[in-house]
Design a protein around this motif. Structure first.
Motif, short mmCIF file in Angstrom:
data_model
loop_
_atom_site.label_atom_id
_atom_site.label_comp_id
_atom_site.label_asym_id
_atom_site.label_seq_id
_atom_site.Cartn_x
_atom_site.Cartn_y
_atom_site.Cartn_z
N LEU A 1 -1.27 -16.14 0.13
CA LEU A 1 -1.08 -15.19 -0.97
C LEU A 1 -2.05 -15.48 -2.11
CD1 LEU A 1 2.83 -15.32 -1.31
CD2 LEU A 1 1.49 -13.65 -0.02
N VAL A 2 -2.46 -14.44 -2.80
CA VAL A 2 -3.18 -14.56 -4.05
C VAL A 2 -2.29 -13.91 -5.10
CG1 VAL A 2 -5.23 -13.92 -5.37
CG2 VAL A 2 -5.44 -14.55 -2.95
N VAL A 3 -1.96 -14.68 -6.14
CA VAL A 3 -0.96 -14.26 -7.13
C VAL A 3 -1.58 -14.23 -8.51
CG1 VAL A 3 1.27 -14.85 -8.16
CG2 VAL A 3 0.87 -15.28 -5.72
N GLU A 4 -1.31 -13.15 -9.24
CA GLU A 4 -1.74 -13.04 -10.63
C GLU A 4 -0.50 -13.05 -11.52
OE1 GLU A 4 -4.26 -10.12 -13.63
OE2 GLU A 4 -4.01 -9.55 -11.53
N ILE A 5 -0.52 -13.90 -12.53
CA ILE A 5 0.54 -13.92 -13.52
C ILE A 5 0.09 -13.00 -14.65
CG2 ILE A 5 1.88 -15.33 -15.12
CD1 ILE A 5 1.18 -17.75 -13.25
N PRO A 6 0.86 -11.95 -14.95
CA PRO A 6 0.42 -11.02 -16.00
C PRO A 6 0.24 -11.71 -17.35
CG PRO A 6 2.16 -10.04 -14.70
CD PRO A 6 2.07 -11.49 -14.29
N LYS A 7 -0.59 -11.13 -18.17
CA LYS A 7 -0.91 -11.71 -19.48
C LYS A 7 0.30 -11.76 -20.40
CE LYS A 7 -4.28 -11.39 -23.18
NZ LYS A 7 -5.44 -10.70 -23.71
N GLU A 28 17.38 -4.08 -4.06
CA GLU A 28 17.56 -3.06 -5.09
C GLU A 28 17.64 -3.65 -6.50
OE1 GLU A 28 20.58 0.62 -6.18
OE2 GLU A 28 20.72 -0.32 -4.21
N LYS A 29 18.33 -4.77 -6.66
CA LYS A 29 18.46 -5.39 -7.99
C LYS A 29 17.08 -5.77 -8.54
CE LYS A 29 20.87 -9.10 -10.39
NZ LYS A 29 21.80 -10.23 -10.25
N GLU A 30 16.24 -6.35 -7.68
CA GLU A 30 14.90 -6.72 -8.11
C GLU A 30 14.09 -5.48 -8.47
OE1 GLU A 30 10.82 -8.91 -6.53
OE2 GLU A 30 12.59 -8.92 -5.23
N GLU A 31 14.17 -4.45 -7.64
CA GLU A 31 13.44 -3.20 -7.92
C GLU A 31 13.86 -2.61 -9.26
OE1 GLU A 31 11.01 -1.68 -6.34
OE2 GLU A 31 10.96 -2.77 -4.46
N ASP A 32 15.15 -2.63 -9.56
CA ASP A 32 15.64 -2.09 -10.83
C ASP A 32 15.07 -2.87 -12.01
OD1 ASP A 32 17.09 -0.17 -9.48
OD2 ASP A 32 19.02 -1.21 -9.68
N LEU A 33 15.03 -4.19 -11.89
CA LEU A 33 14.49 -5.02 -12.97
C LEU A 33 12.98 -4.83 -13.12
CD1 LEU A 33 16.51 -8.30 -12.55
CD2 LEU A 33 16.46 -6.84 -14.57
N LEU A 34 12.29 -4.72 -12.02
CA LEU A 34 10.83 -4.55 -12.07
C LEU A 34 10.43 -3.33 -12.88
CD1 LEU A 34 9.67 -5.60 -8.51
CD2 LEU A 34 8.92 -6.61 -10.68
N ASP A 35 11.27 -2.30 -12.88
CA ASP A 35 10.96 -1.10 -13.66
C ASP A 35 10.80 -1.42 -15.14
OD1 ASP A 35 10.96 0.56 -11.45
OD2 ASP A 35 13.04 1.18 -11.71
N LYS A 36 11.34 -2.57 -15.60
CA LYS A 36 11.28 -2.95 -17.01
C LYS A 36 10.16 -3.95 -17.30
CE LYS A 36 16.22 -2.38 -17.15
NZ LYS A 36 17.51 -3.04 -17.10
N ALA A 37 9.44 -4.38 -16.28
CA ALA A 37 8.42 -5.41 -16.45
C ALA A 37 7.17 -4.85 -17.13
CB ALA A 37 8.05 -6.01 -15.10
N TRP A 38 6.53 -5.69 -17.94
CA TRP A 38 5.28 -5.30 -18.58
C TRP A 38 4.17 -5.33 -17.52
CZ3 TRP A 38 0.42 -7.23 -19.01
CH2 TRP A 38 -0.42 -6.62 -19.96
N GLY A 39 3.35 -4.30 -17.48
CA GLY A 39 2.20 -4.27 -16.58
C GLY A 39 2.57 -4.07 -15.12
N LEU A 40 3.63 -3.36 -14.86
CA LEU A 40 4.10 -3.13 -13.49
C LEU A 40 3.02 -2.47 -12.63
CD1 LEU A 40 6.62 -3.21 -11.61
CD2 LEU A 40 7.08 -0.87 -12.35
N GLU A 41 2.85 -2.98 -11.41
CA GLU A 41 1.91 -2.44 -10.44
C GLU A 41 2.63 -2.30 -9.10
OE1 GLU A 41 -1.93 -4.23 -10.19
OE2 GLU A 41 -2.00 -4.68 -12.33
N PRO A 42 2.07 -1.55 -8.17
CA PRO A 42 2.72 -1.40 -6.86
C PRO A 42 2.96 -2.72 -6.13
CG PRO A 42 1.01 0.25 -7.10
CD PRO A 42 0.88 -0.68 -8.28
N VAL A 61 1.10 -9.64 -6.67
CA VAL A 61 0.58 -10.28 -5.47
C VAL A 61 -0.66 -9.50 -5.05
CG1 VAL A 61 1.09 -11.01 -3.12
CG2 VAL A 61 2.91 -11.02 -4.84
N ARG A 62 -1.83 -10.07 -5.33
CA ARG A 62 -3.11 -9.39 -5.11
C ARG A 62 -3.52 -9.40 -3.64
NH1 ARG A 62 -3.59 -6.00 -9.01
NH2 ARG A 62 -3.53 -6.94 -11.08
N GLN A 63 -3.11 -10.41 -2.89
CA GLN A 63 -3.38 -10.45 -1.45
C GLN A 63 -2.16 -11.02 -0.75
OE1 GLN A 63 -6.97 -12.60 -0.53
NE2 GLN A 63 -8.22 -11.33 -1.86
#
Length: 112
Positions: free
Chosen positions: A96-102, A67-81, A55-57
């Motif tokens: 919102l401005v949303v970017e779908i990772p490559k 917590e469940k989402e946070e745990d899964l996000l740790d495994k995502a490709w290209g994780l950002e804050p 979410v860029r904006q």
């Protein structure tokens, strides 16, 4: 209505797209309803990371990830804050401005 702007993605949404949605819908459902074929291998059950977005904006307008989402996000490709699982992130009243990772880590996608 809240405006969601999806940034261009080479395969999923080459031109990008801006849509208007009602608050309370997930980013994933909003994208799918607008014809943006975002991956969601677990059928939006918060059991994978294929619907990961950045979410860029407007990130701070979203409710905090559980917590469940946070745990899964740790495994995502290209994780950002500002990463979220789009099936879990509900649109509020701020645009919102949303970017779908490559890439995703979905090894069984029919799209590949």
């Amino acid at each position: 209505m809240t405006r969601l702007t999806f940034l261009p993605h080479p395969q999923i949404c080459p031109q990008g797209k801006t849509i208007e949605v009602e608050p309370g819908i997930s980013i994933c459902d909003a994208a799918l309803n607008a014809g943006i074929p975002i991956e969601h291998a677990c059928e939006k059950a918060c059991a994978c990371t294929t619907c990961h977005v950045v979410v860029r904006q407007g990130f701070n307008s979203l409710a905090a990830a559980e917590e469940k989402e946070e745990d899964l996000l740790d495994k995502a490709w290209g994780l950002e804050p500002e990463s979220r699982l789009s099936c879990q992130a509900k649109v509020g009243d701020q645009d919102l401005v949303v970017e779908i990772p490559k890439y995703t880590i979905n090894l069984v996608s029919e799209q590949h």
